[in-house]
Design a protein around this motif. Structure first.
Motif, PDB file in Angstrom:
ATOM      1  N   THR A   1      52.535 102.699 133.552  1.00 26.96           N
ATOM      2  CA  THR A   1      51.358 101.950 133.625  1.00 26.96           C
ATOM      3  C   THR A   1      50.977 100.627 133.112  1.00 26.96           C
ATOM      4  O   THR A   1      50.176  99.828 133.503  1.00 26.96           O
ATOM      5  N   SER A   2      52.079 100.418 132.245  1.00 21.96           N
ATOM      6  CA  SER A   2      51.998  98.995 131.430  1.00 21.96           C
ATOM      7  C   SER A   2      51.772  97.897 132.077  1.00 21.96           C
ATOM      8  O   SER A   2      51.008  96.922 131.338  1.00 21.96           O
ATOM      9  N   PRO A   3      52.490  97.548 133.290  1.00 25.81           N
ATOM     10  CA  PRO A   3      52.244  96.400 133.995  1.00 25.81           C
ATOM     11  C   PRO A   3      51.004  96.126 134.545  1.00 25.81           C
ATOM     12  O   PRO A   3      50.506  94.839 134.716  1.00 25.81           O
ATOM     13  N   PHE A   4      50.117  97.333 134.578  1.00 28.98           N
ATOM     14  CA  PHE A   4      48.700  96.947 135.160  1.00 28.98           C
ATOM     15  C   PHE A   4      47.729  97.341 133.923  1.00 28.98           C
ATOM     16  O   PHE A   4      46.689  96.424 134.085  1.00 28.98           O
ATOM     17  N   THR A   5      48.108  97.940 133.036  1.00 32.22           N
ATOM     18  CA  THR A   5      47.102  97.812 131.759  1.00 32.22           C
ATOM     19  C   THR A   5      47.538  97.035 130.748  1.00 32.22           C
ATOM     20  O   THR A   5      46.356  97.082 129.788  1.00 32.22           O
ATOM     21  N   GLY A   6      48.450  96.622 130.530  1.00 32.31           N
ATOM     22  CA  GLY A   6      49.064  95.916 129.331  1.00 32.31           C
ATOM     23  C   GLY A   6      48.887  96.803 128.000  1.00 32.31           C
ATOM     24  O   GLY A   6      48.649  96.447 126.964  1.00 32.31           O
ATOM     25  N   LEU A   7      48.748  98.229 128.291  1.00 32.00           N
ATOM     26  CA  LEU A   7      48.940  98.999 127.076  1.00 32.00           C
ATOM     27  C   LEU A   7      49.826  98.971 126.037  1.00 32.00           C
ATOM     28  O   LEU A   7      49.475  98.998 125.088  1.00 32.00           O
ATOM     29  N   PHE A   8      51.202  98.890 126.482  1.00 31.76           N
ATOM     30  CA  PHE A   8      52.043  98.835 125.403  1.00 31.76           C
ATOM     31  C   PHE A   8      52.540  97.280 125.104  1.00 31.76           C
ATOM     32  O   PHE A   8      52.548  96.956 124.000  1.00 31.76           O
ATOM     33  N   PHE A   9      52.342  96.344 125.993  1.00 27.11           N
ATOM     34  CA  PHE A   9      52.885  95.039 125.679  1.00 27.11           C
ATOM     35  C   PHE A   9      52.421  93.974 126.757  1.00 27.11           C
ATOM     36  O   PHE A   9      52.070  94.482 127.844  1.00 27.11           O
ATOM     37  N   TYR A  10      52.335  92.771 126.521  1.00 26.05           N
ATOM     38  CA  TYR A  10      51.988  91.893 127.614  1.00 26.05           C
ATOM     39  C   TYR A  10      53.008  90.618 127.199  1.00 26.05           C
ATOM     40  O   TYR A  10      53.276  90.323 125.988  1.00 26.05           O
ATOM     41  N   TYR A  11      52.888  89.608 128.169  1.00 27.10           N
ATOM     42  CA  TYR A  11      53.622  88.215 127.780  1.00 27.10           C
ATOM     43  C   TYR A  11      52.600  87.426 127.951  1.00 27.10           C
ATOM     44  O   TYR A  11      51.676  87.182 128.734  1.00 27.10           O
ATOM     45  N   ASP A  12      52.588  86.430 126.889  1.00 23.48           N
ATOM     46  CA  ASP A  12      51.585  85.244 126.713  1.00 23.48           C
ATOM     47  C   ASP A  12      52.054  84.268 127.487  1.00 23.48           C
ATOM     48  O   ASP A  12      52.822  84.245 128.422  1.00 23.48           O
ATOM     49  N   GLU A  13      51.242  82.992 127.454  1.00 24.81           N
ATOM     50  CA  GLU A  13      51.499  81.944 128.318  1.00 24.81           C
ATOM     51  C   GLU A  13      52.938  81.334 128.207  1.00 24.81           C
ATOM     52  O   GLU A  13      53.425  80.602 129.274  1.00 24.81           O
ATOM     53  N   SER A  14      53.725  81.552 127.181  1.00 23.30           N
ATOM     54  CA  SER A  14      54.863  80.951 126.971  1.00 23.30           C
ATOM     55  C   SER A  14      55.839  82.090 127.181  1.00 23.30           C
ATOM     56  O   SER A  14      57.209  81.746 127.081  1.00 23.30           O
ATOM     57  N   ASN A  15      55.629  83.166 127.985  1.00 23.98           N
ATOM     58  CA  ASN A  15      56.213  84.245 128.342  1.00 23.98           C
ATOM     59  C   ASN A  15      57.196  84.874 127.226  1.00 23.98           C
ATOM     60  O   ASN A  15      58.236  85.003 127.201  1.00 23.98           O
ATOM     61  N   HIS A  16      56.381  84.866 125.868  1.00 22.33           N
ATOM     62  CA  HIS A  16      57.062  85.958 124.985  1.00 22.33           C
ATOM     63  C   HIS A  16      56.442  86.993 124.886  1.00 22.33           C
ATOM     64  O   HIS A  16      54.979  87.308 125.119  1.00 22.33           O
ATOM     65  N   VAL A  17      57.114  88.370 124.476  1.00 22.69           N
ATOM     66  CA  VAL A  17      56.251  89.420 124.668  1.00 22.69           C
ATOM     67  C   VAL A  17      55.446  89.641 123.265  1.00 22.69           C
ATOM     68  O   VAL A  17      55.717  88.897 122.282  1.00 22.69           O
ATOM     69  N   VAL A  18      54.251  90.288 123.600  1.00 20.70           N
ATOM     70  CA  VAL A  18      53.266  90.722 122.489  1.00 20.70           C
ATOM     71  C   VAL A  18      53.309  92.224 122.592  1.00 20.70           C
ATOM     72  O   VAL A  18      52.738  92.792 123.410  1.00 20.70           O
ATOM     73  N   PHE A  19      53.546  92.786 121.667  1.00 16.02           N
ATOM     74  CA  PHE A  19      53.734  94.408 121.423  1.00 16.02           C
ATOM     75  C   PHE A  19      52.089  94.615 121.066  1.00 16.02           C
ATOM     76  O   PHE A  19      51.684  94.071 119.919  1.00 16.02           O
ATOM     77  N   ARG A  20      51.495  95.719 121.434  1.00 11.75           N
ATOM     78  CA  ARG A  20      50.106  96.217 121.103  1.00 11.75           C
ATOM     79  C   ARG A  20      50.745  97.315 120.162  1.00 11.75           C
ATOM     80  O   ARG A  20      51.862  97.817 119.574  1.00 11.75           O
ATOM     81  N   GLU A  21      49.443  97.797 119.172  1.00 13.52           N
ATOM     82  CA  GLU A  21      49.562  98.587 118.173  1.00 13.52           C
ATOM     83  C   GLU A  21      50.278 100.128 118.510  1.00 13.52           C
ATOM     84  O   GLU A  21      50.768 100.438 118.180  1.00 13.52           O
ATOM     85  N   ILE A  22      49.761 100.298 119.885  1.00 12.96           N
ATOM     86  CA  ILE A  22      49.810 101.892 120.478  1.00 12.96           C
ATOM     87  C   ILE A  22      51.337 101.882 120.921  1.00 12.96           C
ATOM     88  O   ILE A  22      51.774 103.029 120.983  1.00 12.96           O
ATOM     89  N   PHE A  23      52.166 100.598 120.780  1.00 19.50           N
ATOM     90  CA  PHE A  23      53.399 100.666 121.103  1.00 19.50           C
ATOM     91  C   PHE A  23      54.210 101.551 120.242  1.00 19.50           C
ATOM     92  O   PHE A  23      55.310 101.869 120.472  1.00 19.50           O
ATOM     93  N   MET A  24      53.547 101.562 119.068  1.00 20.85           N
ATOM     94  CA  MET A  24      54.523 102.534 118.044  1.00 20.85           C
ATOM     95  C   MET A  24      54.350 103.810 118.323  1.00 20.85           C
ATOM     96  O   MET A  24      55.312 104.621 118.068  1.00 20.85           O
ATOM     97  N   LEU A  25      53.355 104.283 119.271  1.00 21.45           N
ATOM     98  CA  LEU A  25      53.650 105.683 120.080  1.00 21.45           C
ATOM     99  C   LEU A  25      54.938 106.058 120.615  1.00 21.45           C
ATOM    100  O   LEU A  25      55.548 107.027 120.496  1.00 21.45           O
TER     101      LEU A  25
END
Length: 433
Positions: free
Chosen positions: A128-152
């Motif tokens: 579901t991450s591509p739709f919710t961005g729950l685990f991570f997302y890519y910023d405007e420079s296309n660098h990955v940004v991990f969310r805290e829940i990714f520790m799960l």
């Protein structure tokens, strides 16, 4: 592309080549239909998808072109999902390997279910991450940004690691060294790869390489085991051919045939000469079978059966009745697969009814995707539920036929019998389309 990305891309391409080589060898080996091999093939294919997805990310990562954002997001998701599927397949591979040795306890099964459940949670969240961005997302420079829940993700992987490692160590005594070490490498090497990844500042993807390396180690271990199994199979077939010959050239048949020829010499010299020729051909085929390592045509086997029955009919005359019902002939089977069964039918079915004689029927039909060969007699029969206290040569001959059918054509042999009602032996050979 940075130096780190170039190194990662080179490692991934190298790993992809390793996967292709392993897949090639799996396809050509003769055990590619076994359950373990099928699961391992799934591991290779999923790892291949993982490598491709990460390779795409290496070429696009950090490029500010907005068109690359969805591609990066999906490639990262596929990478994450593939990683979780690999963990699930490894649990399955571990359990199947253990089941081949011993029935796992309930505790072991529940532990495996717990490990699989932990991975499934991570798998579902990753999807579901591509739709919710729950685990991570890519910023405007296309660098990955991990969310805290990714520790799960790390927590569920840790649960899987501890449980799987415990299961393997608990069964170390029943698993062979190669099996144990190769399955442990699937846990230890990725963990070591993660440690090196952290040491490199998160730039060099040692995890990717370590997963492929563990797969290669498992494959090498199974190939060694496969080689040993092939040698053992060849040894068993060689012993089987020797046992086949010795069980078939039985003294009682030689004595009875020579006695029949002796009685024919004065009465019918031509028939006696013909019988000598048939008997010589019969013995020659039995002896030649020692050098036959491949299945023979059904027609060849049928001719040998007919030679044998022709000799026996010289003895029993009209007391031995043979009927044939053959609708398919174009298939192969191990040499001397039918003849020993027919000989048993004569020996225990006809000789037990010397006064009235007996009947033997041989039928061959194609049913669905199988060849069914049935040999039936109306002789003495026996109780199949009782321990085998029969004659050693007869028992050895049938066991040998069963072994060779399984090893050479993946066939089976079934015996149904009732005292005073006769015996039916059915050979089943799958058709390879």
């Amino acid at each position: 592309m940075s130096n780190a990305n170039a190194i990662n891309a080179a490692l991934i391409i190298f790993c992809i080549l390793i996967n292709i080589v392993i897949i090639f060898f799996i396809l050509i080996n003769e055990f590619n239909k076994e359950k373990q091999t099928k699961i391992f093939t799934g591991v290779i294919l999923i790892n291949f998808v993982l490598l491709l997805s990460y390779l795409i990310g290496q070429f696009l990562y950090g490029n500010p072109n907005p068109a690359y954002n969805p591609v990066l997001t999906w490639s990262a998701t596929i990478y994450q999902v593939s990683t979780q599927v690999l963990l699930l397949l490894q649990i399955k591979l571990t359990m199947v390997t253990i089941e081949n040795k011993k029935e796992p306890s309930r505790l072991v099964k529940y532990s495996a279910y717990t490990a699989a459940a932990a991975v499934m949670i991570n798998l579902l969240l990753s999807v579901t991450s591509p739709f919710t961005g729950l685990f991570f997302y890519y910023d405007e420079s296309n660098h990955v940004v991990f969310r805290e829940i990714f520790m799960l993700s790390n927590v569920t992987t840790s649960i899987w690691t501890v449980i799987t490692f415990t299961i393997l160590i608990a069964h170390r005594k029943i698993l062979g060294r190669k099996e144990l070490y190769s399955l442990l490498s699937y846990i230890i090497l990725p963990t070591l790869g993660l440690f090196l990844f952290i040491l490199s500042g998160g730039e060099i993807q040692f995890i990717i390489f370590s997963i492929t390396l563990s797969i290669l180690i498992y494959f090498a271990g199974t190939q060694i085991d496969l080689s040993a199994r092939i040698k053992q199979k060849e040894l068993e077939l060689t012993r089987g051919r020797i046992a086949m010959m010795t069980s078939q050239i039985q003294p009682h048949f030689i004595y009875n045939t020579l006695a029949a020829i002796k009685s024919l010499i004065n009465v019918n010299p031509k028939l006696a000469a013909d019988t000598v020729t048939e008997f010589a051909n019969y013995l020659r085929i039995n002896i030649d079978s020692l050098s036959i390592t491949e299945p023979v045509s059904f027609e060849t086997e049928l001719k040998h059966v007919e030679k044998y029955l022709s000799i026996e009919q010289k003895r029993f005359k009209d007391k031995l009745n043979i009927t044939y019902d053959i609708t398919v002939r174009n298939f192969n089977l191990p040499a001397l697969s039918i003849q020993p069964i027919v000989e048993n039918a004569v020996r225990h079915g006809i000789t037990s009814k010397r006064e009235t004689g007996g009947n033997i029927s041989i039928s061959v039909h194609k049913i669905n995707n199988e060849i069914k060969i049935t040999i039936t007699d109306d002789g003495a029969g026996f109780d199949t539920t009782l321990p085998d206290t029969g004659e050693k040569q007869t028992s050895t001959g049938l066991k040998n036929v069963k072994t060779r059918l399984s090893a050479m054509v993946n066939g089976t042999l079934d015996i149904q019998s009732q005292p005073s009602h006769g015996t039916t032996v059915t050979i089943t050979i799958p058709i390879c389309e």
